[in-house]
Design a protein around this motif. Structure first.
Motif, mmCIF file in Angstrom:
data_model
loop_
_atom_site.group_PDB
_atom_site.id
_atom_site.type_symbol
_atom_site.label_atom_id
_atom_site.label_comp_id
_atom_site.label_asym_id
_atom_site.label_seq_id
_atom_site.Cartn_x
_atom_site.Cartn_y
_atom_site.Cartn_z
ATOM 1 N N GLY A 205 0.839 -1.197 0.000
ATOM 2 C CA GLY A 205 0.000 0.000 0.000
ATOM 3 C C GLY A 205 0.869 1.239 0.000
ATOM 4 N N THR A 206 0.237 2.387 -0.224
ATOM 5 C CA THR A 206 1.009 3.636 -0.297
ATOM 6 C C THR A 206 1.020 4.412 1.003
ATOM 7 O OG1 THR A 206 -0.880 4.979 -1.035
ATOM 8 C CG2 THR A 206 0.399 3.833 -2.742
ATOM 9 N N LEU A 207 0.140 4.079 1.954
ATOM 10 C CA LEU A 207 0.009 4.889 3.154
ATOM 11 C C LEU A 207 0.345 4.147 4.449
ATOM 12 C CD1 LEU A 207 -3.320 6.767 2.274
ATOM 13 C CD2 LEU A 207 -0.979 7.621 2.084
ATOM 14 N N GLY A 208 0.832 2.918 4.332
ATOM 15 C CA GLY A 208 1.138 2.146 5.522
ATOM 16 C C GLY A 208 2.201 2.782 6.397
ATOM 17 N N LEU A 209 3.194 3.421 5.799
ATOM 18 C CA LEU A 209 4.220 4.088 6.600
ATOM 19 C C LEU A 209 3.643 5.277 7.343
ATOM 20 C CD1 LEU A 209 7.319 3.929 4.216
ATOM 21 C CD2 LEU A 209 6.701 2.386 6.095
#
Length: 458
Positions: free
Chosen positions: A169-173
């Motif tokens: 995913g792109t927003l996990g961090l």
């Protein structure tokens, strides 16, 4: 997130799938033994003009904060040579990936005890923080920090997750590094009771998200959302997040949740004080002794408990149910979230009334509501017409009736329903916390994002 304190290598090995299902059944408790466990996270910052987030190892930083709290009787928990958590009579204090400070409160009998526990914790961290020059914020997301500006805590579990998140995913961090939440953990009496509470919890989780929406800024500017923290979960890892449509299907129970959890990809195996990277691998392979990261070995029931903690749906089951939809916030809202859910779920009449309100919604309608809430909060449209604002007062009335029926009083003779007052004020004004911050940002703050430090501090 969970903090391991001992290796589980000596625990009983799982011999068949029935043990996994039985794990949930062992969580059943009669109503007179139901408890309330409240978890809340806060951001930590230096009281300097740049409001930098302190690292673990720097002088006066996160390690010093943990050690400072031992003056109140908290006991250190180590991972290797590092103190990474504390244990004590008020539960456990742990670190989220970028140093967000979490209290996982003890299982308590009533909300008066919960709010007293919260007050003790905040008083303690403020006392130590003032001595170190550290402050604390009650928000759902860092309002002015980039990922690169944030430190990483020395926990092996987080190293694995930080590597894995960008793959799925792109927003996990952002979830790991830039968000804070309030959660409440509640008990169930039976499989049927669990299923009903799970369904009500999922269906009304968007209302909790709306009422607690408190993350309207990203890197110093409005981000177009009221709960950006909630939006982040929509692109973190679809294999372990979401509204779990199967919970609303006929026959839902421990078996079906077991199947779901088995399909959630693993993160790690914990052995001899170390985390073995198993990210993306299958617990089903682990059951067969065929886990690539740990070949020839089978899991213990403690491995199953660890694995369950790596699923992140809107409501999560361990041996209790976790309500996971709320942004972080200040003291009154920390007390209000368990009041909301205890009132709805711990009284039979209130639980029935809440289910009657939402049982006619289709799964598509539930998903649409969940998707709309991060931007619109109480203005999100609900099935049948109207918005969440139109039913929020009714739901709070149901919760209040449930709390009144519990009849748990403090020394002054007050029951628990007063803890709903911050939410009643939100419904009265029609403005969630994020909207109030935006009003100040666009008004008397004249776009000065640093004013959040004064507005949202504990």
């Amino acid at each position: 997130m969970s903090t391991k304190t001992v290796s589980n290598s000596n625990a009983a090995v799982i011999e068949d799938r029935a043990q996994l299902v039985e794990y949930f059944a062992r969580g059943e408790k009669p109503a007179e033994r139901w408890k309330i466990g409240t978890e809340h996270e806060k951001f930590v910052y230096w009281k300097t003009p740049d409001h930098r987030a302190p690292s673990y190892e720097e002088p006066g930083g996160i390690h010093a904060l943990l050690i400072g709290l031992t003056q109140f009787g908290w006991k250190p928990i180590y991972e290797g040579d590092n103190v990474i958590a504390l244990s004590g009579p008020d539960g456990a204090i742990s670190l989220e990936p970028a140093g967000q400070f979490e209290l996982s409160g003890a299982p308590l009998d009533n909300l008066h005890e919960t709010c007293a526990e919260t007050g003790r914790h905040l008083q303690q961290v403020k006392e130590v923080g003032d001595r170190l020059g550290i402050g604390f914020l009650g928000l759902g997301m860092w309002h002015d920090k980039t990922r690169a500006e944030l430190p990483i805590m020395p926990k092996g579990r987080y190293d694995i997750m930080l590597r894995h998140m960008p793959r799925v995913g792109t927003l996990g961090l952002d979830m790991m590094l830039r968000t804070c939440t309030i959660q409440v953990n509640l008990d169930y009496a039976s499989e049927a009771d669990m299923a009903k509470k799970f369904r009500v919890g999922l269906a009304l989780q968007p209302l909790a998200t709306a009422l607690f929406a408190n993350s309207p800024f990203t890197e110093g500017k409005p981000n177009g959302f009221l709960s950006f923290r909630s939006h982040i979960w929509s692109d973190t890892d679809p294999a372990r997040t979401g509204m779990l449509p199967f919970v609303f299907e006929d026959g839902f129970g421990y078996e079906r949740y077991t199947d779901y959890a088995l399909d959630v990809p693993m993160y790690f195996v914990y052995r001899d004080g170390k985390y073995i990277d198993a990210a993306g691998q299958s617990f089903r392979d682990f059951l067969r002794g065929e886990l690539p990261a740990y070949p020839g070995q089978k899991p213990t029931i403690d491995d199953w408990a660890d694995h369950l903690s790596t699923a992140f749906p809107e409501v999560r089951m361990k041996q209790f149910l976790e309500m996971r939809g709320a942004d972080g916030g200040r003291w009154g809202r920390i007390c209000a979230l368990p009041a909301f859910w205890v009132g709805l779920l711990y009284d039979g009449a209130a639980l029935d009334a809440a289910w009657d309100l939402v049982k006619g919604w289709s799964m598509e309608q539930r998903e649409a509501l969940r998707s709309a809430v991060p931007k619109l909060a109480l203005d999100a449209p609900i099935p049948g017409g109207g918005t969440l604002k139109d039913i929020a007062g009714q739901v709070l009335d149901i919760a209040a009736a449930g709390l009144n029926a519990r009849a748990r009083f403090n020394a002054s003779g007050d029951n628990e329903s007063g803890f709903l007052d911050p939410l009643r004020e939100i419904v009265r004004t029609g403005k969630v916390p994020a909207q109030m911050l935006l009003d100040r940002f666009n008004g008397d703050w004249a776009g000065d994002i640093s004013r959040v430090y004064e507005e949202a501090k504990f």
